[in-house]
Design a protein around this motif. Sequence first.
Motif, PDB file in Angstrom:
ATOM      1  N   GLN A 130     -97.855  50.791 -28.335  1.00  0.00           N
ATOM      2  CA  GLN A 130     -96.809  50.357 -27.398  1.00  0.00           C
ATOM      3  C   GLN A 130     -96.004  49.180 -27.934  1.00  0.00           C
ATOM      4  OE1 GLN A 130     -96.865  53.281 -25.751  1.00  0.00           O
ATOM      5  NE2 GLN A 130     -95.864  52.003 -24.235  1.00  0.00           N
ATOM      6  N   ARG A 131     -96.525  48.520 -28.976  1.00  0.00           N
ATOM      7  CA  ARG A 131     -95.824  47.373 -29.570  1.00  0.00           C
ATOM      8  C   ARG A 131     -95.437  46.354 -28.501  1.00  0.00           C
ATOM      9  NH1 ARG A 131     -91.898  50.605 -33.925  1.00  0.00           N
ATOM     10  NH2 ARG A 131     -93.621  51.659 -35.023  1.00  0.00           N
ATOM     11  N   LYS A 132     -96.460  45.931 -27.777  1.00  0.00           N
ATOM     12  CA  LYS A 132     -96.284  45.041 -26.629  1.00  0.00           C
ATOM     13  C   LYS A 132     -95.348  45.690 -25.621  1.00  0.00           C
ATOM     14  CE  LYS A 132     -97.635  40.710 -28.781  1.00  0.00           C
ATOM     15  NZ  LYS A 132     -97.297  39.284 -29.006  1.00  0.00           N
ATOM     16  N   ALA A 133     -94.192  45.095 -25.319  1.00  0.00           N
ATOM     17  CA  ALA A 133     -93.302  45.627 -24.284  1.00  0.00           C
ATOM     18  C   ALA A 133     -92.134  46.414 -24.857  1.00  0.00           C
ATOM     19  CB  ALA A 133     -92.791  44.492 -23.407  1.00  0.00           C
ATOM     20  N   GLN A 134     -92.272  46.910 -26.082  1.00  0.00           N
ATOM     21  CA  GLN A 134     -91.140  47.598 -26.687  1.00  0.00           C
ATOM     22  C   GLN A 134     -90.989  49.039 -26.211  1.00  0.00           C
ATOM     23  OE1 GLN A 134     -90.571  47.186 -30.963  1.00  0.00           O
ATOM     24  NE2 GLN A 134     -91.860  45.369 -31.000  1.00  0.00           N
ATOM     25  N   ARG A 135     -92.105  49.712 -25.921  1.00  0.00           N
ATOM     26  CA  ARG A 135     -92.044  51.148 -25.694  1.00  0.00           C
ATOM     27  C   ARG A 135     -92.447  51.544 -24.275  1.00  0.00           C
ATOM     28  NH1 ARG A 135     -94.571  53.406 -31.445  1.00  0.00           N
ATOM     29  NH2 ARG A 135     -92.568  53.458 -32.552  1.00  0.00           N
ATOM     30  N   LEU A 136     -91.868  52.658 -23.841  1.00  0.00           N
ATOM     31  CA  LEU A 136     -92.180  53.235 -22.538  1.00  0.00           C
ATOM     32  C   LEU A 136     -93.364  54.188 -22.640  1.00  0.00           C
ATOM     33  CD1 LEU A 136     -88.533  54.124 -21.508  1.00  0.00           C
ATOM     34  CD2 LEU A 136     -89.962  52.427 -20.340  1.00  0.00           C
ATOM     35  N   ALA A 137     -94.085  54.332 -21.545  1.00  0.00           N
ATOM     36  CA  ALA A 137     -95.146  55.329 -21.452  1.00  0.00           C
ATOM     37  C   ALA A 137     -95.304  55.739 -19.997  1.00  0.00           C
ATOM     38  CB  ALA A 137     -96.468  54.776 -21.988  1.00  0.00           C
TER      39      ALA A 137
END
Length: 227
Positions: free
Chosen positions: A64-71
């Motif tokens: 998720q690269r901290k808050a970079q990516r959505l899931a």
Amino acid sequence: MREFPVFGIARASFQLERVDYEAPESSGRQGGVQAGWPRWSAEWTLGTLTVDQSDEWEAMLTAQRKAQRLALARDVRRLYPRAYPNGFAGLTRAGGGAFDGSATSWSVTVDAEGDCHLTLSGLPASLALSRLDYVGFKWVSAGGTSGVYDRFTMVRLSSPVVASVGGVAIATVEPALPTPVPAGAIAYLDRPACLMKLVSDQTQIAETDRLMTIKGTKVSAIQVLLP
């Protein structure tokens, strides 16, 4: 699209986070106004895991690269309506045909008190929905790939309802359906989800224990609303 796992969770919280202003008056009245769309927030504490489950969780959180990516995130208490914990196998729509969890159509109205009433059509006759059951909405964003859903949100029932013999249910839900949801979105009851990002300063991967798992890891995520 990546999905947050739903296994190995010892404690969970899945609640609405509101952005409201309160306005107390000298008369004793207490006013309130919504300042932004409510968003779902999730907190999970991981419990006993197998090594494979631990690896999946750790790989997911790292990717998720901290808050970079959505899931995609779900409330682990209600992956399906409470009355149908194993899904809808064997159920048929009131109008005929197998029921796959999706409504054939939907509409919303908001009453004078601000309550949002969601009408779902194409359900099985007498389908029972309970308080805290979810209805998901999914659609393809402008410029997205046809047939590949990349936008998700969901609402939660605040009162129980039973579908009519014609397969229509009118449910009171929270929050009110966000404006980004287009009229062509699919409403569905099977594993409803919303888009979330990690709250990185509240997410901490635990040290590996003697069983080689990350038991005790704390995960925090917040919904992202996209058109």
